[in-house]
Design an enzyme around this catalytic site. Structure first.
Site, mmCIF file in Angstrom:
data_model
loop_
_atom_site.group_PDB
_atom_site.id
_atom_site.type_symbol
_atom_site.label_atom_id
_atom_site.label_comp_id
_atom_site.label_asym_id
_atom_site.label_seq_id
_atom_site.Cartn_x
_atom_site.Cartn_y
_atom_site.Cartn_z
ATOM 1 N N THR A 133 -19.188 4.689 -4.952
ATOM 2 C CA THR A 133 -19.611 5.280 -6.218
ATOM 3 C C THR A 133 -20.501 6.507 -6.028
ATOM 4 O OG1 THR A 133 -21.564 3.876 -6.286
ATOM 5 C CG2 THR A 133 -19.564 3.036 -7.368
ATOM 6 N N TYR A 136 0.863 -1.178 0.000
ATOM 7 C CA TYR A 136 0.000 0.000 0.000
ATOM 8 C C TYR A 136 0.903 1.232 0.000
ATOM 9 C CZ TYR A 136 -4.030 -2.922 1.431
ATOM 10 O OH TYR A 136 -5.033 -3.860 1.515
ATOM 11 N N PHE A 195 -14.101 -3.810 1.093
ATOM 12 C CA PHE A 195 -15.068 -3.215 0.153
ATOM 13 C C PHE A 195 -16.495 -3.236 0.718
ATOM 14 C CE2 PHE A 195 -12.257 -4.484 -3.768
ATOM 15 C CZ PHE A 195 -11.353 -3.491 -3.432
ATOM 16 N N GLY A 197 -18.463 -1.469 -1.982
ATOM 17 C CA GLY A 197 -19.357 -2.359 -2.726
ATOM 18 C C GLY A 197 -18.865 -2.575 -4.142
HETATM 19 N N1 LIG Z 1 -7.263 -8.429 1.332
HETATM 20 C C1 LIG Z 1 -7.470 -7.701 0.273
HETATM 21 O O1 LIG Z 1 -7.300 -8.158 -0.852
HETATM 22 C C2 LIG Z 1 -7.957 -6.289 0.399
HETATM 23 C C3 LIG Z 1 -8.442 -5.632 -0.736
HETATM 24 C C4 LIG Z 1 -8.896 -4.344 -0.598
HETATM 25 C C5 LIG Z 1 -8.857 -3.710 0.645
HETATM 26 N N2 LIG Z 1 -8.369 -4.358 1.731
HETATM 27 C C6 LIG Z 1 -8.345 -3.693 3.058
HETATM 28 O O2 LIG Z 1 -9.680 -3.391 3.398
HETATM 29 C C7 LIG Z 1 -9.797 -2.008 3.724
HETATM 30 C C8 LIG Z 1 -11.163 -1.524 3.309
HETATM 31 O O3 LIG Z 1 -11.261 -1.542 1.903
HETATM 32 P P1 LIG Z 1 -11.418 -0.203 1.055
HETATM 33 O O4 LIG Z 1 -10.796 0.938 1.785
HETATM 34 O O5 LIG Z 1 -10.972 -0.474 -0.307
HETATM 35 O O6 LIG Z 1 -12.992 -0.102 0.916
HETATM 36 P P2 LIG Z 1 -14.183 0.394 1.851
HETATM 37 O O7 LIG Z 1 -13.753 0.569 3.258
HETATM 38 O O8 LIG Z 1 -15.337 -0.451 1.555
HETATM 39 O O9 LIG Z 1 -14.538 1.795 1.195
HETATM 40 C C9 LIG Z 1 -13.615 2.805 1.005
HETATM 41 C C10 LIG Z 1 -14.239 3.784 0.035
HETATM 42 O O10 LIG Z 1 -15.406 4.355 0.636
HETATM 43 C C11 LIG Z 1 -15.185 5.744 0.888
HETATM 44 N N3 LIG Z 1 -15.679 5.997 2.248
HETATM 45 C C12 LIG Z 1 -15.155 5.546 3.419
HETATM 46 N N4 LIG Z 1 -15.908 5.965 4.454
HETATM 47 C C13 LIG Z 1 -16.939 6.679 3.924
HETATM 48 C C14 LIG Z 1 -18.048 7.362 4.487
HETATM 49 N N5 LIG Z 1 -18.278 7.391 5.805
HETATM 50 N N6 LIG Z 1 -18.911 7.975 3.644
HETATM 51 C C15 LIG Z 1 -18.723 7.945 2.302
HETATM 52 N N7 LIG Z 1 -17.690 7.329 1.705
HETATM 53 C C16 LIG Z 1 -16.804 6.690 2.515
HETATM 54 C C17 LIG Z 1 -13.698 5.966 0.750
HETATM 55 O O11 LIG Z 1 -13.416 7.240 0.246
HETATM 56 P P3 LIG Z 1 -12.785 8.410 1.197
HETATM 57 O O12 LIG Z 1 -11.332 8.112 1.346
HETATM 58 O O13 LIG Z 1 -13.090 9.631 0.433
HETATM 59 O O14 LIG Z 1 -13.516 8.339 2.493
HETATM 60 C C18 LIG Z 1 -13.340 4.919 -0.296
HETATM 61 O O15 LIG Z 1 -13.703 5.363 -1.591
HETATM 62 C C19 LIG Z 1 -8.645 -1.346 2.968
HETATM 63 O O16 LIG Z 1 -8.329 -0.080 3.495
HETATM 64 C C20 LIG Z 1 -7.572 -2.382 3.097
HETATM 65 O O17 LIG Z 1 -6.920 -2.224 4.358
HETATM 66 C C21 LIG Z 1 -7.922 -5.640 1.627
#
Ligand SMILES: NC(=O)c1ccc[n+]([C@@H]2O[C@H](COP(=O)([O-])OP(=O)(O)OC[C@H]3O[C@@H](n4cnc5c(N)ncnc54)[C@H](OP(=O)(O)O)[C@@H]3O)[C@@H](O)[C@H]2O)c1
Length: 302
Positions: free
Chosen positions: A231, A71, A219, A223
């Site tokens: 989105t 990352y 996600f 989503g």
């Molecule tokens: N094992 C794997 O393969 C894998 C893959 C992907 C991710 N991960 C881990 O899982 C964690 C979570 O995944 P993710 O960060 O991709 O997805 P997520 O937590 O589902 O969503 C993040 C997205 O939502 C937005 N967001 C977050 N809080 C919000 C809120 N309160 N209101 C509106 N929008 C919001 C963020 O934008 P803003 O920054 O603008 O808030 C970003 O676009 C990652 O940080 C990573 O540590 C692991």
């Protein structure tokens, strides 16, 4: 919804091996850049803002942070930001990292690590985080349904050598979880999951709970937006439930996921301080059985 102090504790705790974490945690993937993560061309994020987000997360009671050495953007690394913001680390902070994938210094993806290369990836995380051992290491599967025995076995040896306290797996099937469990204890599974998941994915979450293994979805908010992020378009059902609670769609998605079982943890990712506050506040949001059922009925990949 507005957060109160140590709000992350409102969803209760779970034990990753002998390490107790609040079920509402934080994912660090969004911190190193603006825009899409893991993109070699992504613009570096603001260092001060990232450091503030991490420190505020801990103030709010977050003690489970997910990260990875891969990352990073051209000028920021999630592990380095965590080290800068939080070291010396609080005693109760559990940092979970993942190995398997790798990127070259310019940010281009490398072939998945061989079993022999996993030690180097573990040591890279140790150096960047400034630690002598890693709390939890997930092996991130990139080889479909093939056997994970060689890779997971290599990590089990590093665990035996004291470099890693606990092991997890990511991107796996039920069969692969069983294969890993036969090699060494597995404390967590990190797979993509949230509202809109398939019946098979729902069943796998339940199966992890039956085995006492934490299920840590990613996600959950993004989503169908996946790596591109939330989105902005949202399902009517999610919006309606949110209106009933004065909560945002992101908060509803987090609360629904946490209510899938006591073994389900949340690691929402954000670089936005206001989103962090909102996400932690979702630990206290309780949806009714009718709302849970309505949201579970939403079709795949919503
Ligand atoms: N094992 C794997 O393969 C894998 C893959 C992907 C991710 N991960 C881990 O899982 C964690 C979570 O995944 P993710 O960060 O991709 O997805 P997520 O937590 O589902 O969503 C993040 C997205 O939502 C937005 N967001 C977050 N809080 C919000 C809120 N309160 N209101 C509106 N929008 C919001 C963020 O934008 P803003 O920054 O603008 O808030 C970003 O676009 C990652 O940080 C990573 O540590 C692991």
């Amino acid at each position: 919804m507005t957060p109160d102090p140590v709000a992350a504790a409102a969803a209760g705790t779970w034990k990753l091996g002998d390490l107790t974490v609040n079920r509402l945690g934080f994912g660090a993937m969004r911190l190193p850049q603006t825009g899409r993560p893991l993109d070699p061309g992504a613009a570096p994020g603001d260092r001060g803002r990232a450091v503030r987000v991490l420190r505020r997360a801990v103030e709010l009671g977050v003690n489970h942070i997910d990260t990875a050495a891969f990352y990073f953007s051209s000028l920021r690394s999630a592990n380095e930001l965590i080290n800068t913001a939080l070291a010396p680390y609080p005693d109760d902070l559990v940092i979970v990292t993942k190995v398997g994938p790798g990127r070259d210094p310019a940010g281009e993806w490398l072939p998945a690590a061989t079993p022999a290369q996993l030690r180097g990836q573990v040591e890279e995380n140790l150096r960047q985080l400034g630690r002598d051992h890693l709390d939890v290491v997930n092996w991130r599967n990139q080889q479909g349904t093939a056997s994970l025995a060689d890779h997971f076995g290599a990590l089990a040896q590093l665990r035996d050598a004291g470099l890693i306290r606990h092991l997890g797996v990511s991107g796996v099937t039920g069969e692969q979880l069983a294969e890993a469990t036969a090699i060494a204890p597995v404390v967590c599974v990190q797979n993509r999951y949230g509202i809109g998941a398939s019946p098979q994915e729902h069943r796998f979450v339940d199966a992890c709970g039956e085995q006492g293994v934490a299920f840590v979805p990613y996600f959950t908010i993004a989503g169908a937006g996946r790596g591109a992020g939330a989105t902005g378009a949202e399902r009517d059902e999610v919006l309606a439930v949110g209106r009933a609670h004065g909560a945002s769609a992101a908060q509803v998605r987090l609360a629904w996921t946490l209510q899938r079982g006591p073994h389900v943890l949340a690691i929402p990712g954000t670089s936005d301080p206001a989103h962090l506050e909102a996400n932690v506040a979702a630990a206290a949001l309780r949806l009714s059985p009718g709302e849970l059922a309505l949201l579970e009925s939403i079709g795949t990949s919503a």
